[in-house]
Design a protein around this motif. Sequence first.
Motif, short mmCIF file in Angstrom:
data_model
loop_
_atom_site.label_atom_id
_atom_site.label_comp_id
_atom_site.label_asym_id
_atom_site.label_seq_id
_atom_site.Cartn_x
_atom_site.Cartn_y
_atom_site.Cartn_z
N GLY A 1 -60.77 -5.35 -15.32
CA GLY A 1 -60.90 -4.40 -16.42
C GLY A 1 -61.92 -3.31 -16.20
N GLY A 2 -62.55 -3.27 -15.03
CA GLY A 2 -63.51 -2.21 -14.74
C GLY A 2 -64.90 -2.51 -15.27
N ASP A 3 -65.70 -1.44 -15.42
CA ASP A 3 -67.08 -1.63 -15.87
C ASP A 3 -67.12 -1.85 -17.38
N LEU A 4 -68.26 -1.67 -18.02
CA LEU A 4 -68.47 -2.01 -19.42
C LEU A 4 -68.17 -3.50 -19.63
N LEU B 1 -61.13 -0.45 -19.08
CA LEU B 1 -59.72 -0.11 -19.22
C LEU B 1 -59.28 -0.22 -20.67
N SER B 2 -59.76 -1.22 -21.38
CA SER B 2 -59.41 -1.38 -22.79
C SER B 2 -59.81 -0.14 -23.58
N LEU B 3 -61.02 0.36 -23.34
CA LEU B 3 -61.48 1.54 -24.04
C LEU B 3 -60.67 2.77 -23.64
N ASP B 4 -60.45 2.95 -22.34
CA ASP B 4 -59.70 4.12 -21.87
C ASP B 4 -58.28 4.12 -22.42
N TRP B 5 -57.62 2.96 -22.42
CA TRP B 5 -56.24 2.90 -22.89
C TRP B 5 -56.16 3.15 -24.39
N VAL B 6 -57.13 2.67 -25.14
CA VAL B 6 -57.14 2.93 -26.59
C VAL B 6 -57.29 4.43 -26.85
N LEU B 7 -58.26 5.06 -26.20
CA LEU B 7 -58.53 6.48 -26.46
C LEU B 7 -57.36 7.35 -26.01
N GLN C 1 -68.20 1.03 -28.98
CA GLN C 1 -67.67 2.25 -28.38
C GLN C 1 -66.46 2.77 -29.15
N VAL C 2 -65.54 1.88 -29.50
CA VAL C 2 -64.33 2.30 -30.22
C VAL C 2 -64.69 2.90 -31.57
N MET C 3 -65.54 2.22 -32.31
CA MET C 3 -65.89 2.69 -33.65
C MET C 3 -66.61 4.03 -33.61
N ALA C 4 -67.41 4.25 -32.56
CA ALA C 4 -68.10 5.53 -32.43
C ALA C 4 -67.14 6.65 -32.06
#
Length: 334
Positions: free
Chosen positions: A230-233, A238-244, A274-277
Amino acid sequence: MDQVLTRPSELRTGDNNHRAYAELLRRLHDTGYRFVTPTPATHTRVVKRAGRERARSLEDVLGWSLPFDPAVLPTGIMDALEVAEAIDHGPDALLKARVRVSSVHDILFVHSAFPTLQADAVFLGPDSYRFADYIAAKSRRLPGSRILDYGAGAGVGGITAASKIADATLTLADINPKALVLASVNAEVAGVRHVAVQASSPSQVDGPFDLIVTHPPFMMDSDKRAYRDGGDLYGARLSLDWVLAGVKKLAPGGQLILHTGISIVGGRDLFREQVMARLDGPEWTIDYHELDPDIFSEDLDQPAYLEVDRIAAVGMCITHAEAGTLESEGSPRS
């Protein structure tokens, strides 16, 4: 970037392979075959037991991935595996299937055999069952929905969603051609109208969509396997990138449903923060909660996880506001 539509026949090694996998699933369905795939740790423990050296049933061959004598399998199923070139030859004249077949919500899915060590392995496991259940609980079942399953793998998310919605159209997208082959077979046999798209980001798939389902890789994997890393963080990149990227593809009123795993570090869920921000606006309604507070505990022994308290399975449903309904006070949060 323009959408790259890839017909199933362009992804597989030949039409015979596709037909053979489809025939395999249909024959297994006729036998009443069912198999629930456990975690790799459970699988390893079970097949080490005395008496599990070779297969004695269909489930042993296509679920537990045990070596088998051809006589164990019905002729039609053996023929389908041979035509699909899905058999390896092992010692003592025993064979081993290259694929497994699992049942999720009474739908059969073909995916990679155990152990899933190849870089292009197509994984299905307990996460897939949580994902399917979460989609069934959260999705708005609007007739004619345009659905995207990004990072489709074996297609569990998209097929689960589309099978419950009248006149749905499904786009299966993945970076892994092997995944698209098997997902397309699974969708066809499930009776789901679909197209397959090879893409490395949701931004490469033409929208908009009424429903996006996605289950990104979320582990910190030193081998960098595509279905796992899933990469860093702490594995959440990847979860963050795919959501955005995914929310930009939603139609008004559309939903993005995510299942992933996140690392809790010092009591904090950095992915949620991160998502909420990033999605702090009146156009988004976000439902977020832990589905299982403690998964893959064995990985906490790995050096990459020395700062991690636990790994949790989480579900998130993001809804894009309907046109004309935005309110100035902001979006509800949970």
